[in-house]
Motif scaffolding. Structure first.
Motif, PDB file in Angstrom:
ATOM      1  N   ARG A  20       0.983  -1.291   0.007  1.00  0.00           N
ATOM      2  CA  ARG A  20       0.031  -0.043  -0.140  1.00  0.00           C
ATOM      3  C   ARG A  20       0.806   1.256   0.198  1.00  0.00           C
ATOM      4  O   ARG A  20       0.448   2.277  -0.769  1.00  0.00           O
ATOM      5  CB  ARG A  20      -0.967  -0.139   0.962  1.00  0.00           C
ATOM      6  N   GLU A  23       2.385   1.732  -3.232  1.00  0.00           N
ATOM      7  CA  GLU A  23       1.256   2.460  -4.449  1.00  0.00           C
ATOM      8  C   GLU A  23       1.110   3.624  -3.900  1.00  0.00           C
ATOM      9  O   GLU A  23       1.030   4.514  -4.895  1.00  0.00           O
ATOM     10  CB  GLU A  23       0.122   1.274  -4.216  1.00  0.00           C
ATOM     11  N   GLU A  24       0.996   4.057  -2.672  1.00  0.00           N
ATOM     12  CA  GLU A  24       0.745   5.528  -2.275  1.00  0.00           C
ATOM     13  C   GLU A  24       1.844   6.441  -2.978  1.00  0.00           C
ATOM     14  O   GLU A  24       1.537   7.414  -3.377  1.00  0.00           O
ATOM     15  CB  GLU A  24       0.667   5.515  -0.857  1.00  0.00           C
TER      16      GLU A  24
END
Length: 110
Positions: A20, A23-24
């Motif tokens: 995550r 991706e962020e």
């Protein structure tokens, strides 16, 4: 095991969290791999007591610049490099230098 996280579950949660964050921040697997290869090719040359490191590329980091401005020679933080290959004769020489011959009789079996 109520309230405790099993090792496998903790690992899975960590992987999800890392994915995550990647991706962020727009970090691809390829970019991560390239960064790791770059770090391997350019190991750190300087390290302070807090673990800050610098490989000598780019601008001098703030922690090292502050130390230099305080009068500390940057070479104080230079990491000693170990030789890539240690020969058996070098090991023997180092071992021989560490032995205090006066104490050898302390270890002889009686």
């Amino acid at each position: 095991m109520k309230g405790k996280i099993a090792d496998g579950e903790a690992r899975d949660r960590l992987i999800i969290w890392i994915r995550r964050r990647m991706e962020e921040f727009g970090i691809s697997i390829e970019a991560l791999s390239a960064s790791i290869e770059h770090d391997k090719a350019h190991p750190p040359l300087y390290r302070d007591a807090r673990g800050h490191e610098w490989n000598g590329l780019g601008d001098m980091p703030d922690w090292l610049l502050a130390a230099r401005n305080a009068g500390v020679n940057p070479d104080f933080f230079r990491i000693e490099t170990a030789p890539d290959v240690i020969t058996p004769s070098e090991i023997q020489s180092a071992t021989t230098q560490l032995i205090d011959r006066r104490q050898l009789d302390l270890f002889d079996a009686a």
